[in-house]
Scaffold this active site. Structure first.
Site, PDB file in Angstrom:
ATOM      1  N   ALA A  25      13.141  16.440   4.592  1.00  0.00           N
ATOM      2  CA  ALA A  25      13.786  17.340   3.631  1.00  0.00           C
ATOM      3  C   ALA A  25      13.144  18.723   3.665  1.00  0.00           C
ATOM      4  O   ALA A  25      13.842  19.752   3.591  1.00  0.00           O
ATOM      5  CB  ALA A  25      13.698  16.744   2.225  1.00  0.00           C
ATOM      6  N   GLY A 107      -6.120  12.739  -4.656  1.00  0.00           N
ATOM      7  CA  GLY A 107      -7.137  13.465  -3.872  1.00  0.00           C
ATOM      8  C   GLY A 107      -6.518  14.615  -3.103  1.00  0.00           C
ATOM      9  O   GLY A 107      -7.106  15.702  -2.982  1.00  0.00           O
ATOM     10  N   ASP A 130       0.102   4.253  -5.772  1.00  0.00           N
ATOM     11  CA  ASP A 130      -0.667   3.948  -6.990  1.00  0.00           C
ATOM     12  C   ASP A 130      -0.020   4.482  -8.276  1.00  0.00           C
ATOM     13  O   ASP A 130      -0.307   4.000  -9.362  1.00  0.00           O
ATOM     14  CB  ASP A 130      -2.080   4.544  -6.898  1.00  0.00           C
ATOM     15  CG  ASP A 130      -2.860   4.028  -5.699  1.00  0.00           C
ATOM     16  OD1 ASP A 130      -2.507   2.950  -5.179  1.00  0.00           O
ATOM     17  OD2 ASP A 130      -3.799   4.716  -5.263  1.00  0.00           O
TER      18      ASP A 130
HETATM   19  O1  F6P Z   1      -4.161   5.150  -2.657  1.00  0.00           O
HETATM   20  C1  F6P Z   1      -3.508   4.137  -1.984  1.00  0.00           C
HETATM   21  C2  F6P Z   1      -4.431   2.966  -1.717  1.00  0.00           C
HETATM   22  O2  F6P Z   1      -3.699   1.965  -1.041  1.00  0.00           O
HETATM   23  C3  F6P Z   1      -5.122   2.373  -2.939  1.00  0.00           C
HETATM   24  O3  F6P Z   1      -4.267   1.551  -3.696  1.00  0.00           O
HETATM   25  C4  F6P Z   1      -6.282   1.652  -2.331  1.00  0.00           C
HETATM   26  O4  F6P Z   1      -7.342   1.550  -3.239  1.00  0.00           O
HETATM   27  C5  F6P Z   1      -6.641   2.550  -1.163  1.00  0.00           C
HETATM   28  O5  F6P Z   1      -5.500   3.360  -0.892  1.00  0.00           O
HETATM   29  C6  F6P Z   1      -7.040   1.833   0.087  1.00  0.00           C
HETATM   30  O6  F6P Z   1      -7.386   2.774   1.018  1.00  0.00           O
HETATM   31  P1  F6P Z   1      -7.607   2.480   2.567  1.00  0.00           P
HETATM   32  O7  F6P Z   1      -6.259   2.279   3.197  1.00  0.00           O
HETATM   33  O8  F6P Z   1      -8.272   3.712   3.073  1.00  0.00           O
HETATM   34  O9  F6P Z   1      -8.427   1.239   2.676  1.00  0.00           O
END
Ligand code: F6P
Length: 324
Positions: A25, A107, A130
């Site tokens: 988009a 972040g 999340d």
């Molecule tokens: O922010 C998305 C997420 O999947 C969170 O739910 C989880 O805590 C984190 O990222 C896991 O991160 P990674 O894929 O770096 O292990």
């Protein structure tokens, strides 16, 4: 003749279904407004390394329905440092990039704001399973993750009720209980464990025992990864207490992040991608696209990063009442 306005677009942090729809988009809306687009590979890490590639309308063909992100992503440690941010701005200037659209989670919005404070024209698009980003009712990717969880829990419930077991199911969400609470409601869980409402392992085991005594034929417990209780510890405790149900546990893990985006996420991502470019056309920046009511609005990044998104506890109580 004046140079064309050039927008950079990147995806950062955890991938979320619908990110590709947002990229598509952005690219097509920019082209419709006579702007050029540079795709930034590998998120902020690629920004400070100058990993850019021009994106045309055909480059984003066939990606609307795909999970993940075609621009790839990273959790860049170097970008957290002022030196990394300075290098990123230098690379943007060298490439003639006039503005940047950042698609990502909490972040990533912090990263976007850091650049905005250094004078970069930045627009954020919330993308995270999340749903922990302040300023938008829902982020791109959350609906798909919810549907993935629902599908998995429905399947586990078949076995839970056939064998009269307690199934402990761990959902993602980092420090947010959003996915667990909503899963509790839509999957009819007996109990939901979230960071926002801490409990002890003993209290949970007791509640499972009571559910058995009330005549429940199985128990589904959804444990948010940030609840403070390890799913393995809980399973062990329930088994030790011999509450009536035998336990099994499933950590859903990264299947929650993948897969083809739902219709809702494709639409939300498309609306936000269009709106992000419109912001730049209107001369706005330093904002995130946020769904408020039925409309997509511009929310100052300063507000996004200085507020914490909280789970609506009404939903938590609703999940409890409906579990009787
Ligand atoms: O922010 C998305 C997420 O999947 C969170 O739910 C989880 O805590 C984190 O990222 C896991 O991160 P990674 O894929 O770096 O292990």
């Amino acid at each position: 003749m004046a140079e064309k306005f050039t927008i950079g677009v990147l995806t950062s942090g955890g991938d979320a279904p619908g990110m590709n729809a947002a990229i598509r988009a952005v690219v097509r809306t920019a082209l419709a407004n006579n702007m050029d687009v540079l795709g930034v590979m590998h998120g902020f890490e690629g920004l400070l390394n100058g990993e850019f590639r021009p994106l045309g309308a055909r480059d984003v063909g066939g990606i609307l329905q795909r999970g993940g992100t075609v621009l790839l992503t990273s959790r860049s440690k170097r970008f957290l440092e002022p030196t990394g941010q300075r290098d990123a701005i230098r690379k943007m200037n060298e490439a003639g990039m006039d503005a940047l659209i950042v698609i990502g989670g909490e972040g990533s919005m912090n990263g976007a704001y850091a650049l905005a404070q250094k004078g970069v024209k930045v627009i954020g698009i919330p993308g995270s399973i999340d749903n922990d980003i302040w300023g938008t009712n829902i982020a791109v990717g959350t609906d798909t993750a919810m549907n993935t969880i629902m599908d998995a829990v429905d399947k586990l419930r078949d076995t839970a009720s056939s064998h009269q077991r307690a199934f402990l199911i761990e959902t993602m969400g980092r420090n947010s209980g959003y996915l667990a609470v909503m899963a509790g409601i839509v999957c009819g869980a007996e109990m939901v464990l979230i960071p926002e409402a801490p409990v002890t392992v003993d209290e949970v085991a007791k509640a499972v025992e009571e559910a058995y005594q009330r005549g429940k034929t199985h128990a589904i417990l959804i444990n948010a990864e940030g609840s403070g209780i390890r799913t393995t510890d809980l399973a062990q405790k329930i088994d030790e207490m011999d509450v009536g149900f035998k336990t099994r546990m499933t950590i859903l893990g990264h299947i929650q992040r993948g897969g083809s985006p739902t219709a809702y996420d494709r639409l939300l991502a498309s609306r936000m991608g269009v709106k992000a470019v419109e912001a730049l056309v209107e001369g706005a920046h330093g904002v995130m696209t946020g769904l408020k009511g039925k409309g997509v609005e511009f929310i100052p990044l300063a507000d996004v990063i200085s507020n914490k998104r909280r789970v609506n506890m009404e939903y938590f109580h609703m999940a409890k009442v409906l579990a009787r």
